[in-house]
Design an enzyme around this catalytic site. Structure first.
Site, mmCIF file in Angstrom:
data_model
loop_
_atom_site.group_PDB
_atom_site.id
_atom_site.type_symbol
_atom_site.label_atom_id
_atom_site.label_comp_id
_atom_site.label_asym_id
_atom_site.label_seq_id
_atom_site.Cartn_x
_atom_site.Cartn_y
_atom_site.Cartn_z
ATOM 1 N N SER A 207 0.826 -1.207 0.000
ATOM 2 C CA SER A 207 0.000 0.000 0.000
ATOM 3 C C SER A 207 0.864 1.262 0.000
ATOM 4 O O SER A 207 1.859 1.352 0.720
ATOM 5 C CB SER A 207 -0.908 -0.004 1.232
ATOM 6 N N LEU B 104 -0.576 10.248 4.435
ATOM 7 C CA LEU B 104 -1.784 9.575 3.926
ATOM 8 C C LEU B 104 -2.555 10.395 2.894
ATOM 9 O O LEU B 104 -3.776 10.451 2.919
ATOM 10 C CB LEU B 104 -2.718 9.164 5.077
ATOM 11 N N ASN C 80 -4.986 -0.473 8.034
ATOM 12 C CA ASN C 80 -3.696 0.148 8.355
ATOM 13 C C ASN C 80 -3.816 0.743 9.762
ATOM 14 O O ASN C 80 -4.485 1.750 9.950
ATOM 15 C CB ASN C 80 -3.397 1.229 7.311
ATOM 16 N N CYS D 260 -1.807 4.600 12.350
ATOM 17 C CA CYS D 260 -2.376 5.938 12.248
ATOM 18 C C CYS D 260 -2.556 6.483 13.664
ATOM 19 O O CYS D 260 -2.809 5.719 14.589
ATOM 20 C CB CYS D 260 -3.752 5.884 11.586
ATOM 21 N N GLY E 59 12.529 0.347 2.608
ATOM 22 C CA GLY E 59 13.581 -0.101 1.702
ATOM 23 C C GLY E 59 14.453 -1.179 2.349
ATOM 24 O O GLY E 59 14.171 -1.631 3.467
HETATM 25 C C1 FMN Z 1 6.081 6.558 -0.066
HETATM 26 C C2 FMN Z 1 5.431 5.518 0.810
HETATM 27 C C3 FMN Z 1 4.071 5.580 1.060
HETATM 28 C C4 FMN Z 1 3.454 4.629 1.863
HETATM 29 N N1 FMN Z 1 2.102 4.690 2.077
HETATM 30 C C5 FMN Z 1 1.494 3.721 2.806
HETATM 31 C C6 FMN Z 1 0.084 3.707 2.973
HETATM 32 O O1 FMN Z 1 -0.653 4.559 2.465
HETATM 33 N N2 FMN Z 1 -0.465 2.720 3.714
HETATM 34 C C7 FMN Z 1 0.280 1.722 4.283
HETATM 35 O O2 FMN Z 1 -0.277 0.822 4.917
HETATM 36 N N3 FMN Z 1 1.629 1.690 4.115
HETATM 37 C C8 FMN Z 1 2.235 2.657 3.399
HETATM 38 N N4 FMN Z 1 3.600 2.617 3.217
HETATM 39 C C9 FMN Z 1 4.373 1.522 3.817
HETATM 40 C C10 FMN Z 1 4.609 0.386 2.797
HETATM 41 O O3 FMN Z 1 3.377 -0.174 2.377
HETATM 42 C C11 FMN Z 1 5.493 -0.715 3.406
HETATM 43 O O4 FMN Z 1 4.856 -1.294 4.528
HETATM 44 C C12 FMN Z 1 6.863 -0.193 3.832
HETATM 45 O O5 FMN Z 1 7.326 0.791 2.940
HETATM 46 C C13 FMN Z 1 7.881 -1.300 3.918
HETATM 47 O O6 FMN Z 1 8.071 -1.932 2.684
HETATM 48 P P1 FMN Z 1 9.278 -1.556 1.662
HETATM 49 O O7 FMN Z 1 10.531 -1.545 2.471
HETATM 50 O O8 FMN Z 1 9.227 -2.626 0.616
HETATM 51 O O9 FMN Z 1 8.957 -0.196 1.123
HETATM 52 C C14 FMN Z 1 4.233 3.563 2.419
HETATM 53 C C15 FMN Z 1 5.604 3.518 2.173
HETATM 54 C C16 FMN Z 1 6.220 4.479 1.375
HETATM 55 C C17 FMN Z 1 7.690 4.365 1.119
#
Ligand code: FMN
Length: 306
Positions: free
Chosen positions: A24, A76, A130, A133, A221
């Protein structure tokens, strides 16, 4: 000649053709990625977290690069649930992949309303709650840090829908096993973890945060992959429901680490920004790995950590 390995997995009432989906907030509302890849190849699509009302999100600076990752404070930003249903959902009609809608609110009642609204949309296969929040009624403390609050959110969402219900956990929870058990008790079909842990970066010349007025952001990341893997492994041992692993995944090898640790499926986040087709590489790479190992189904690697 052995056939193509069976990559399909079950999460609640949902059968996914493979265990790989975008996370997400890193894949827009799905449609934005259509020019880059065949969306029907994905196990599922998880859309940006939706709130009751549209949100403009945080002021700049919203993201900054840090070693092996990014810090992001998006706040968000989203079009709101009603506009999503009116304008974004029609894109998914006739698209053969599972659709998971993420919801986020500031009070328990908001989560309940969101789940009821999304429940009415037939095309949506699952809701991901989620919980990272701030709870405005409790002085802004994160819902996700407290098993009782997470249980309350899960239960109101469960009452509102028969759709598959996932709850996305925060790594900032003191006892993530207790939070996951609370989700299971309240009727969640699966837990997703991890959302981004909070981090900071300082510009030493200006002596200000590199995220400006936002000061802090979610760390995402490769930097968080070992933490995510550890927490997934912890939670797998505490619950009987499927666990969806997310955190720093950018290759089939990374995804396989999570599957071996016991995750039923994985989500790819930040890496979509580097390569919008990365999810396809992960799917193909997992299939090749299984073939190389002489395995016929992804289930044969899930939870096989020695
Ligand atoms: C730019 C950005 C926006 C994100 N927006 C949301 C979101 O709206 N809802 C959510 O549950 N997680 C959000 N996340 C978290 C990611 O879904 C994920 O849990 C987190 O980035 C770890 O995974 P990754 O290391 O592969 O990015 C966001 C992450 C990033 C980097």
């Amino acid at each position: 000649m052995p056939g193509v390995p069976d990559l399909s997995v079950q999460i609640g009432r949902m059968r996914l053709k493979n265990p790989v989906m975008p996370a997400s907030g890193t894949f827009g509302y799905g449609e934005e990625y259509a020019p880059f890849l065949d969306l029907e190849a994905l196990g599922a699509i998880v859309v940006k977290t939706l709130t009751l009302r549209p949100r403009l999100g945080s002021p700049p600076h919203r993201s900054t690069e840090v070693p092996s990752g990014i810090l992001a404070s998006i706040g968000l930003q989203n079009v709101g649930v009603e506009r999503f249903l009116d304008e974004k959902l029609p894109f998914f009609e006739g698209l053969d992949t599972r659709l998971i809608v993420s919801i986020g609110g500031e009070t328990v009642e908001e989560y309940a309303r969101l789940a009821r609204v999304v429940d009415r949309a037939e095309r949506v296969d699952a809701i991901e709650v989620n919980v990272s929040c701030p709870n405005v009624r409790r002085g802004g403390i994160h819902f996700g840090s407290d098993p009782h609050m997470v249980e309350a959110l899960t239960s109101v969402a469960r009452d509102a829908t028969d759709k598959t219900l996932l709850v996305k956990l925060s790594p900032m929870a003191g006892d993530i096993q207790a939070v996951a058990v609370a989700c299971q008790k309240a009727g969640a079909d699966a837990v997703t973890l991890i959302n981004s842990p909070v981090g900071m970066a300082v510009d030493i010349r200006s002596r200000g945060s590199r995220l400006g007025r936002n000061r802090t952001g979610g760390l995402a990341g490769p930097a968080i992959r070992p933490l995510a893997l550890y927490l997934v492994w912890q939670v797998v041992q505490a619950v009987d429901i499927p666990v969806v692993g997310v955190g720093g995944i950018g290759s089939a090898e990374d995804a396989l680490e999570f599957l071996i640790a016991g995750a039923t499926a994985v989500q790819v986040g930040t890496w979509n920004f580097i390569d919008p087709r990365i999810t396809l590489d992960v799917i193909h790479g997992v299939a090749h790995f299984l073939e190389d190992q002489g395995l016929t189904a992804v289930q044969e690697v899930v939870g096989t950590l020695g």
